[in-house]
Scaffold this motif. Sequence first.
Motif, PDB file in Angstrom:
ATOM      1  N   UNK A 248       0.848  -1.057  -0.059  1.00 23.21           N
ATOM      2  CA  UNK A 248       0.105  -0.028  -0.168  1.00 23.21           C
ATOM      3  C   UNK A 248       0.955   1.318  -0.092  1.00 23.21           C
ATOM      4  N   UNK A 249       0.229   2.291  -0.344  1.00 17.66           N
ATOM      5  CA  UNK A 249       0.959   3.536   0.077  1.00 17.66           C
ATOM      6  C   UNK A 249       0.034   4.368   1.111  1.00 17.66           C
ATOM      7  N   UNK A 286      -8.656   2.091  -4.190  1.00 24.01           N
ATOM      8  CA  UNK A 286      -9.381   1.892  -2.916  1.00 24.01           C
ATOM      9  C   UNK A 286      -8.570   2.496  -1.744  1.00 24.01           C
ATOM     10  N   UNK A 287      -9.283   3.251  -0.969  1.00 22.03           N
ATOM     11  CA  UNK A 287      -8.598   3.905   0.258  1.00 22.03           C
ATOM     12  C   UNK A 287      -9.262   3.133   1.345  1.00 22.03           C
ATOM     13  N   UNK A 288      -8.492   2.482   2.424  1.00 17.45           N
ATOM     14  CA  UNK A 288      -8.976   1.621   3.341  1.00 17.45           C
ATOM     15  C   UNK A 288      -9.876   2.384   4.314  1.00 17.45           C
ATOM     16  N   UNK A 289      -9.610   3.576   4.616  1.00 16.82           N
ATOM     17  CA  UNK A 289     -10.434   4.237   5.527  1.00 16.82           C
ATOM     18  C   UNK A 289     -11.647   4.969   5.071  1.00 16.82           C
ATOM     19  N   UNK A 327      -4.388   9.581   8.498  1.00 18.61           N
ATOM     20  CA  UNK A 327      -3.722   8.890   7.582  1.00 18.61           C
ATOM     21  C   UNK A 327      -4.766   8.210   6.735  1.00 18.61           C
ATOM     22  N   UNK A 328      -4.298   8.033   5.227  1.00 12.50           N
ATOM     23  CA  UNK A 328      -5.266   7.265   4.248  1.00 12.50           C
ATOM     24  C   UNK A 328      -4.041   6.359   3.683  1.00 12.50           C
ATOM     25  N   UNK A 329      -4.749   5.104   3.606  1.00 16.14           N
ATOM     26  CA  UNK A 329      -4.113   3.872   2.927  1.00 16.14           C
ATOM     27  C   UNK A 329      -4.540   3.859   1.587  1.00 16.14           C
TER      28      UNK A 329
END
Length: 377
Positions: A248-249, A286-289, A327-329
């Motif tokens: 991930x980034x 996709x952003x996990x959060x 934070x964004x994953x």
Amino acid sequence: MITPQNIPTPVYLVYEDRLRRNLELISRVRRDSGARIIMAFKANALWRTFPIVREYVSDFTASSLNELQLGNTTLGGQAHVYCPAYTDQTIGRFLHGASHITFNSLHQFERFGNMALAAGVSPGLRVNPQCSVIDTDIYNPALPGSRFGVVADVIGRRLPSGVEGLHFHALCESTSFDLQRVLEAFESQFGHLLTQVKWVNMGGGHLMTREGYDTDHLVRLLRDFRSRYPWLEVILEPGSAFTWRTGDLIASVVDVVENQGIRTAIIDASFACHMPDCLEMPYKPTISESVEPAPGLPQYRIGGNSCLSGDFMADWTFAGPLLPGQRLTFEDMNHYTTVKTTMFNGLQHPDIALCRTDGSIEYLRKFTFDDYKSRMS
């Protein structure tokens, strides 16, 4: 202790357990199908993770002298080379490090094929079965007028003497059923040539590690092909499949701006610089959060921290307002990502780290001003 939850951003975080999961599946397909499956550096070249890869796969494919040298010095197995055009200045260096070399045109083979044979390198010819199964034109090598590969009418009934293999590449993150369509076109157009060669390379784009991919169908397809042509070695060179969903980034929100009712969260990374395929493909990561849209929940564009006006994507929904420091994953950023990054605007390049199976974090690379300065020389 540094963990995935508190590691400083921006950072590409690769997960060893996810990488091993993919490598185990690829090894199983290789074993069950009898095909040789090799790693394509065009999708991922994080060589500090190659000690893990080498436990499963040591053969590779290279599209440049830099990739060839990297593979020879870090994986060390068979080196399969393909480049759209070799030159008098490069061919010797390619042949010095290669086990197999594919020529893109009859002219290139006529020019350099005997040199390959004399060097003990197995020469092949890229062919174009003209079967399009890719929706995004920029990634479609079978478009009309493609510069890739020789069409059947140009070859005729016999291959030039010395050609030992045929290579086709017509997939991109594709299914085994896409391969079946391309393979039918390949056999229809080039099947009469297969008694004249020793190997067939089916290129890349076989996304066998994606959830839902029918690996049993792929194995049957490859075994059936090998039963029809038992003298042929079958080679696949997937890129994305090796590192699909293995990293991930992770970025942080640094500001939130609003203009004409549109809220944009600016992050300490960049789509243009650090996630370029999102804009090139394009696709929305996709952003996990993030959460599913629902009435009353805030929506945001996410904007990169560069001067490019188009360095943003929309829209994501979150359970609450985004604030600086959150934070964004960005999921699945370990294939066709780090190999394509730029240092536009001199933006700080994300660090690269590996999360080991025991949860410990190992930095593979931290970038500094010297990296930017040396690249701009």
